[in-house]
Enzyme design. Structure first.
Site, PDB file in Angstrom:
ATOM      1  N   ALA A   1      31.245  39.599  40.329  1.00  0.00           N
ATOM      2  CA  ALA A   1      31.864  39.753  39.013  1.00  0.00           C
ATOM      3  C   ALA A   1      30.995  39.149  37.918  1.00  0.00           C
ATOM      4  CB  ALA A   1      33.254  39.109  39.014  1.00  0.00           C
TER       5      ALA A   1
ATOM      6  N   GLU B   1      26.356  28.433  37.031  1.00  0.00           N
ATOM      7  CA  GLU B   1      26.714  28.344  38.450  1.00  0.00           C
ATOM      8  C   GLU B   1      26.697  26.880  38.850  1.00  0.00           C
ATOM      9  OE1 GLU B   1      27.786  28.381  42.002  1.00  0.00           O
ATOM     10  OE2 GLU B   1      27.635  30.417  41.147  1.00  0.00           O
TER      11      GLU B   1
ATOM     12  N   ASN C   1      30.566  33.128  46.939  1.00  0.00           N
ATOM     13  CA  ASN C   1      31.030  33.828  48.140  1.00  0.00           C
ATOM     14  C   ASN C   1      30.437  35.220  48.265  1.00  0.00           C
ATOM     15  OD1 ASN C   1      32.704  31.837  49.214  1.00  0.00           O
ATOM     16  ND2 ASN C   1      34.413  32.429  47.900  1.00  0.00           N
TER      17      ASN C   1
ATOM     18  N   GLY D   1      30.385  40.491  53.473  1.00  0.00           N
ATOM     19  CA  GLY D   1      29.831  41.456  54.417  1.00  0.00           C
ATOM     20  C   GLY D   1      29.120  42.645  53.818  1.00  0.00           C
ATOM     21  N   GLY D   2      29.128  42.756  52.481  1.00  0.00           N
ATOM     22  CA  GLY D   2      28.398  43.836  51.845  1.00  0.00           C
ATOM     23  C   GLY D   2      29.052  45.200  51.948  1.00  0.00           C
TER      24      GLY D   2
ATOM     25  N   ARG E   1      44.473  44.120  56.849  1.00  0.00           N
ATOM     26  CA  ARG E   1      44.223  42.748  57.297  1.00  0.00           C
ATOM     27  C   ARG E   1      45.489  41.953  57.568  1.00  0.00           C
ATOM     28  NH1 ARG E   1      39.253  41.462  53.059  1.00  0.00           N
ATOM     29  NH2 ARG E   1      37.602  42.352  54.346  1.00  0.00           N
TER      30      ARG E   1
ATOM     31  N   GLU F   1      37.883  37.664  41.916  1.00  0.00           N
ATOM     32  CA  GLU F   1      38.932  37.011  42.705  1.00  0.00           C
ATOM     33  C   GLU F   1      39.765  36.022  41.908  1.00  0.00           C
ATOM     34  OE1 GLU F   1      39.374  34.515  46.940  1.00  0.00           O
ATOM     35  OE2 GLU F   1      37.397  35.049  46.144  1.00  0.00           O
TER      36      GLU F   1
END
Length: 504
Positions: free
Chosen positions: A52, A72, A80, A85-86, A332, A470
């Site tokens: 993001a 950062e 993260n 996992g891309g 999930r 997120e």
């Protein structure tokens, strides 16, 4: 680890020095802001450097919003996102179309997401995000991101194959290329800058108090400086899965012994800071577990990659009974619930076994790596598997025979699994154990559909404060589908700059 208590303690100290202006009344805030010594001034301040943050920064710069600064708090770029996992959900991507899948659309994706959300998703916002999927995908290609050749598959909870994956199977492929693009185009990036507080003027954010030179997790390191943001502050700071105190407070039912896939800095201080200044939190107790976690490796690990085979080509079996436990391709929440129901009589975890045919995947790096790292095993027979994992052999054999019958008939009467990728099982096998890991926060800060953070008192946006990724709550409801975190973070980079430009 920082938490709300330590933040409030710090705010009290800063207030004494005139820095925590947002904790005062509106009149006093204006007076305090006028007296603030600004050490630096930018047009747009982006906090966080994952999907993001990178997308917002690059696209804001391209929209001509002026000087863009990305902060950062950790020592490396990516958060993260760098270890994810891309996987990236992109309806109508070129590989999907080449595969002959012509009936997909952003609306189809949103339909799947709303089913997984169990009535709690934000359909309007999911639609806006899904409509930017192709733009986000093309941005990655233009930046030099390489995706696996001819790779597009159906992942859990989706009704169509629409998930592409980056070449090396990690989100670092994306964040590094977007970072390089941002540097080339003039975006400023700073590592080890931790935001301690917001500087408010009533209901408007003017800037932030930053700890420059911060060395995680030592809160005594660095020096405090004030950075002014003329056009806005964007929170792209991710979730709070590593903040154990906050996790326990919002969801006491979440097993505290569960491992976590996220990096150690995912502690949610910026979310708590925004809440202290009036931002509305939503769905904070909706914390997702990744059903592909392995008890035989720490953190995110490689089980995600291995299980991209297991969920499609194999089955999941309860070791105490030798029977299947679920639709291996469900979402999930469904899968995690079924997995964690597998217990020994004393209540301890009975790690389910996921296995598939070894000979169908000879030389596959996902398999060789997992076996090398001893989070998967090669088994020559069901007898060997039953002996190693103490599974009732007769029932295990019956389960495999029944499964092979289901494959032949292309139907699964037990769990109604879609059988288009299912194959008959025959030795030798690749076997791994699974147990969920805390993975993603569906809860966070309430925003409007354009990413403006909402004030809890007025239910109107806090002026100049935005969020992406997120850290936004209430988008996915009870369950986020696989491959949609990458989509959301990157797509918000196309939505937010337009909002900021309109507001400015």
């Amino acid at each position: 680890m920082s938490n709300r208590r330590s933040f409030l303690k710090l705010s009290a100290g800063l207030a004494a020095g005139g820095l925590a202006a947002g904790l005062s009344s509106t009149a006093n805030a204006s007076e305090c802001v006028a007296d603030i010594k600004w050490h630096e001034e930018v047009d747009l301040l982006v906090i966080g450097s994952g999907f993001a943050g990178q997308s917002v920064a690059v696209n804001a710069n391209r929209e001509g919003l002026g000087k863009v600064l990305v902060l950062e708090k950790m020592q490396v770029i990516g958060g993260n996102s760098a270890i994810n996992g891309g996987w990236f959900a992109v309806p109508k991507n070129p590989v999907q179309l080449a595969q002959g899948i012509n009936d997909d659309s952003p609306a189809e994706l949103v339909k799947d997401q709303m089913i997984a959300a169990r009535g709690m998703g934000n359909e309007q916002m999911l639609t806006k995000i899904a409509n930017e999927a192709l733009n986000a995908y093309n941005m990655c290609l233009d930046a030099g991101v390489k995706f696996k050749k001819d790779f597009n598959i159906q992942v859990g909870g989706h009704n169509k194959a629409r998930a592409v994956r980056v070449e090396h199977g990690t989100g670092g492929d994306i964040v590094t290329k977007l970072y390089e693009a941002g540097v080339r185009e003039g975006v400023d990036y700073r590592l080890q800058y931790k935001v301690e507080d917001f500087i408010m003027n009533g209901n408007e954010i003017e800037g932030v108090v930053v700890r420059r030179g911060y060395r995680f997790p030592d809160e005594s390191t660095g020096e405090l400086i004030n950075i002014r943001a003329n056009k806005g502050v964007v929170l792209a700071t991710g979730g709070f899965t590593r903040n154990m105190e906050l996790r326990a407070a919002v969801d006491p039912s979440l097993d505290p012994s569960l491992d976590c896939t996220n990096h150690l800095g995912a502690t949610g201080e910026a979310t708590l800071t925004a809440m202290a200044h009036g931002a509305l939190p939503v769905h904070m107790n909706m914390i997702q577990t990744g059903h592909w976690g392995s008890p035989d490796e720490g953190g995110f690990g490689w089980s995600n990659a291995l299980l991209s085979i297991g969920w499609h080509k194999g089955i999941a079996v309860n070791p105490t009974t030798g029977t299947r436990i679920m639709d291996e391709r469900a979402d999930r929440l469904t899968c995690s619930t079924a997995i964690m129901a597998c217990r020994h009589k004393d209540g301890s975890p009975a790690y389910p076994l996921v296995f598939f045919n070894k000979n169908d995947h000879l030389g596959d790096a996902r398999v060789t790596r997992a076996v090398r790292d001893e989070m998967a095993w090669e088994m020559d027979s069901l007898e060997q598997m039953a002996d190693k994992f103490n599974v009732p052999l007769a029932q295990l054999k019956a389960t495999v025979k029944q499964w092979n019958d289901y494959v032949a008939k292309s139907e699964d009467p037990d769990f109604n699994r879609k059988m288009d990728t299912a194959v008959k099982l025959k030795a030798p096998f690749v076997v791994s154990r699974v147990w969920p890991k805390v993975h993603y926060c569906m809860g966070g800060l309430k925003t409007d559909i354009d990413g403006r953070v909402v004030n809890a008192r007025t239910m109107k946006p806090i002026k100049s404060l935005y969020a992406a990724g997120e850290v936004i709550g209430g988008v996915h409801g009870h369950a986020r589908l696989s491959s949609c975190a990458c989509l959301e973070g990157l797509a918000m980079g196309f939505i937010l700059p337009k909002s900021i430009k309109a507001d400015a």
